[in-house]
Design an enzyme around this catalytic site. Structure first.
Site, PDB file in Angstrom:
ATOM      1  CG  HIS A   1       7.184 -29.763   3.638  1.00 39.83           C
ATOM      2  ND1 HIS A   1       7.749 -30.998   3.421  1.00 39.83           N
ATOM      3  CD2 HIS A   1       7.867 -29.201   4.664  1.00 39.83           C
ATOM      4  CE1 HIS A   1       8.720 -31.192   4.302  1.00 39.83           C
ATOM      5  NE2 HIS A   1       8.816 -30.114   5.059  1.00 39.83           N
TER       6      HIS A   1
ATOM      7  CD  GLU B   1      -3.267   0.623   2.058  1.00 38.06           C
ATOM      8  OE1 GLU B   1      -4.333   0.100   1.725  1.00 38.06           O
ATOM      9  OE2 GLU B   1      -3.043   1.002   3.227  1.00 38.06           O
TER      10      GLU B   1
ATOM     11  CE  LYS C   1     -11.685   2.394   1.256  1.00 43.33           C
ATOM     12  NZ  LYS C   1     -11.115   3.442   2.088  1.00 43.33           N
TER      13      LYS C   1
HETATM   14  O1  F6P Z   1      -8.942   2.732   9.694  1.00 47.71           O
HETATM   15  P1  F6P Z   1      -9.863   2.927   8.553  1.00 47.71           P
HETATM   16  O2  F6P Z   1     -10.083   4.378   8.235  1.00 47.71           O
HETATM   17  O3  F6P Z   1     -11.141   2.183   8.760  1.00 47.71           O
HETATM   18  O4  F6P Z   1      -9.163   2.357   7.258  1.00 47.71           O
HETATM   19  C1  F6P Z   1      -8.817   1.008   7.144  1.00 47.71           C
HETATM   20  C2  F6P Z   1      -7.874   0.786   5.987  1.00 47.71           C
HETATM   21  O5  F6P Z   1      -8.445   1.210   4.777  1.00 47.71           O
HETATM   22  C3  F6P Z   1      -7.453   1.821   3.960  1.00 47.71           C
HETATM   23  O6  F6P Z   1      -7.680   3.184   3.947  1.00 47.71           O
HETATM   24  C4  F6P Z   1      -7.507   1.396   2.567  1.00 47.71           C
HETATM   25  O7  F6P Z   1      -7.427   0.013   2.471  1.00 47.71           O
HETATM   26  C5  F6P Z   1      -6.145   1.484   4.656  1.00 47.71           C
HETATM   27  O8  F6P Z   1      -5.143   2.357   4.347  1.00 47.71           O
HETATM   28  C6  F6P Z   1      -6.571   1.513   6.069  1.00 47.71           C
HETATM   29  O9  F6P Z   1      -5.639   0.923   6.891  1.00 47.71           O
END
Ligand code: F6P
Length: 499
Positions: A347, A318, A452
């Site tokens: 394995h 990330e 998202k």
């Molecule tokens: O803590 P939040 O805001 O729920 O985000 C959870 C996760 O989602 C992200 O924004 C995207 O996967 C991550 O960087 C983060 O750790």
């Protein structure tokens, strides 16, 4: 591999009993000279970041995870006292939970249900698993880190009849991430169905004023712990996201912080040959051509470190997996990370590593202490299971080197609070240095937003077609697309209707 080369590049951190061996990466001696400008820039970028520069320009944020384990580094007294107060509050809260002063409807809290995803789950899960001592842990820990209904049910089944002695800890920096929100709402329903007040069994860690913050405040949850905008999710293990569940489980968070602080000191050394994080980042650069051309295989020979590769997968992928560099050039950077544990992986996929496509470099994680107490002899000559584990690690290294496959070895004295703090801090810094080498912002994650947003639109389509199907269950896919205004999304509608 030559003993001379090993000695030349071997780097130790005596305060942690930690060492790194890079001699099995085939860089020429001239490599470091060719990197000297990049090394100097990485040091000065890191100094600026630790000094409070806006190191995450896209989000206009400072990047302060190093302050969390040494608050005297924080750029203002206000931030310093926020960090110190937070640690005190966490310890105080854990103490009251352990003593039973803060308790559930059925008595002292015995179970901990951690809700969160990504950076709000991977660190806590790794630490909880690595440092679990079932006979002395103060609480049993469970995680909801997804929005999988069946996954929820599995955990709820394990907690059946125990909710009155279970504390839920919901962590979300943004306070608006759907997965933890769903997990929280489903949990709340479970508590209500059991005739229990969810708020009296719940705390949250979230940003000030977030949706989750307001939700918890309105309902009078037991506590709200802060998550600051200058701490990234994937580097939040030493914020309340990680420290709170760890303290509640009974983990010594002072020792965890100490390990990280000592590693931070070692990785501040401007003599790069004595700086394990700089050496690690340099090896990443050499192995991948600074362009992610090879994958990073994380191979810890210790069951307790099983979740390390998952944790590092988020931290590294990330952070480094970026389309554009800081100048706006399209670079499509990153390093793929995967791994499980040795010797189990011997394995499984180690066959390909040795004989197949040479598109990886291995990071062996060696732990010197095999277990608490003595071991049985499994073979004549005093040979133990631990000797076998060690021999498999050393043997696999040899077998890979013999075939020109490169590896780095990180050695820890044990799996303790101090070592776990140190290993997290080591990779934090190496990721930061490497990001500077390749000129990208390691502290944002714009790519995650696309999925998202698309999911949000899909839920809108789902609502629209569900309403139409309720009126007329015999509509065709094409008719549903037409009537809902989603012509062109027929395939999505088909997928949504699949049962
Ligand atoms: O803590 P939040 O805001 O729920 O985000 C959870 C996760 O989602 C992200 O924004 C995207 O996967 C991550 O960087 C983060 O750790």
């Amino acid at each position: 591999m030559s003993w001379q080369r090993f000695k030349k590049y071997f780097c130790e951190v005596p305060s942690l009993g930690f060492s790194i061996d890079i001699s099995r990466v085939n860089f020429p001696d001239a490599f470091f000279g060719s990197m000297s400008d990049k090394i100097q820039k990485a040091f000065s970028d890191m100094d600026a970041l630790v000094g409070g520069a806006v190191a995450n320009p896209d989000e206009n944020r400072m990047v302060g995870h190093y302050w969390l384990r040494n608050s005297s580094l924080a750029p203002s007294d206000e931030l310093k006292s926020q960090i110190d107060e937070n640690i005190l509050r966490i310890k105080e809260f854990a103490k009251k939970v352990h003593s039973g002063e803060i308790r559930g409807a059925d008595g002292k809290f015995e179970n901990l249900l951690c809700i969160g995803i990504g950076g709000s789950a991977l660190g806590p899960e790794f630490v909880a698993d690595a440092l679990s001592r079932p006979s002395s842990d103060k609480m049993s820990v469970f995680f909801l880190d997804n929005t999988d209904p069946d996954g929820f049910d599995l955990v709820f089944e394990r907690l059946s009849g125990k909710l009155g002695k279970t504390l839920a800890v919901i962590a979300s920096k943004s306070g608006g991430t759907p997965e933890p929100r769903n997990a929280m709402l489903e949990s709340q329903k479970k508590w209500e169905d059991a005739g229990l007040d969810f708020a009296r069994h719940s705390v949250v860690t979230t940003g000030n004023g977030s949706k989750l913050f307001n939700y918890a405040k309105e309902r009078n949850f037991l506590e709200i712990f802060p998550m600051w905008d200058w701490v990234g999710g994937r580097t939040s293990e030493f914020a309340a996201v990680g420290l709170l569940p760890a303290a509640l489980q009974g983990i010594d968070i002072d020792a965890l912080l100490l390990g990280a602080r000592l590693m931070d000191e070692a990785t501040s050394n401007k003599d790069f040959m004595k700086n394990p994080a700089m050496l690690l980042a340099l090896m990443w650069y050499f192995c991948t051509g600074g362009a992610g051309k090879k994958d990073m295989v994380i191979l810890p020979y210790k069951d307790r470190l099983l979740l390390l590769s998952r944790y590092l997968q988020q931290l590294i992928m990330e952070s480094l997996g970026k389309e554009f560099d800081l100048q706006g050039n399209r670079v499509e950077q990153g390093i793929s990370v995967y791994g499980n544990k040795g010797s189990t992986d011997q394995h499984a996929y180690v066959q390909q590593l040795r004989d197949g496509v040479n598109n990886f470099f291995v990071t062996f994680i060696e732990v010197l202490k095999s277990r608490e107490g003595g071991s049985v002899e499994v073979e004549e000559g005093g040979i133990t299971s631990g000797d076998y584990l060690r021999a498999f690690l050393l043997g696999t290294r040899e077998a890979l080197s013999a075939k020109g496959r490169e590896s780095i070895t990180l050695t820890l004295p044990d799996v303790s609070e101090k070592s776990i703090g140190a290993i997290i801090a080591l990779f934090d810094r190496a990721t930061g240095f490497y990001a500077s080498f390749i000129g990208i912002n390691a502290y944002h994650q714009p790519g995650v937003e696309a999925g998202k947003k698309a999911a949000g639109r899909i839920l809108e389509i789902k609502k629209a077609i569900s309403a139409l199907i309720e009126q007329n269950p015999n509509l065709t896919i094409e008719e549903l697309a037409e009537k809902s205004g989603y012509v062109g999304d027929e395939e999505l509608i088909f997928k949504l209707m699949q049962k």
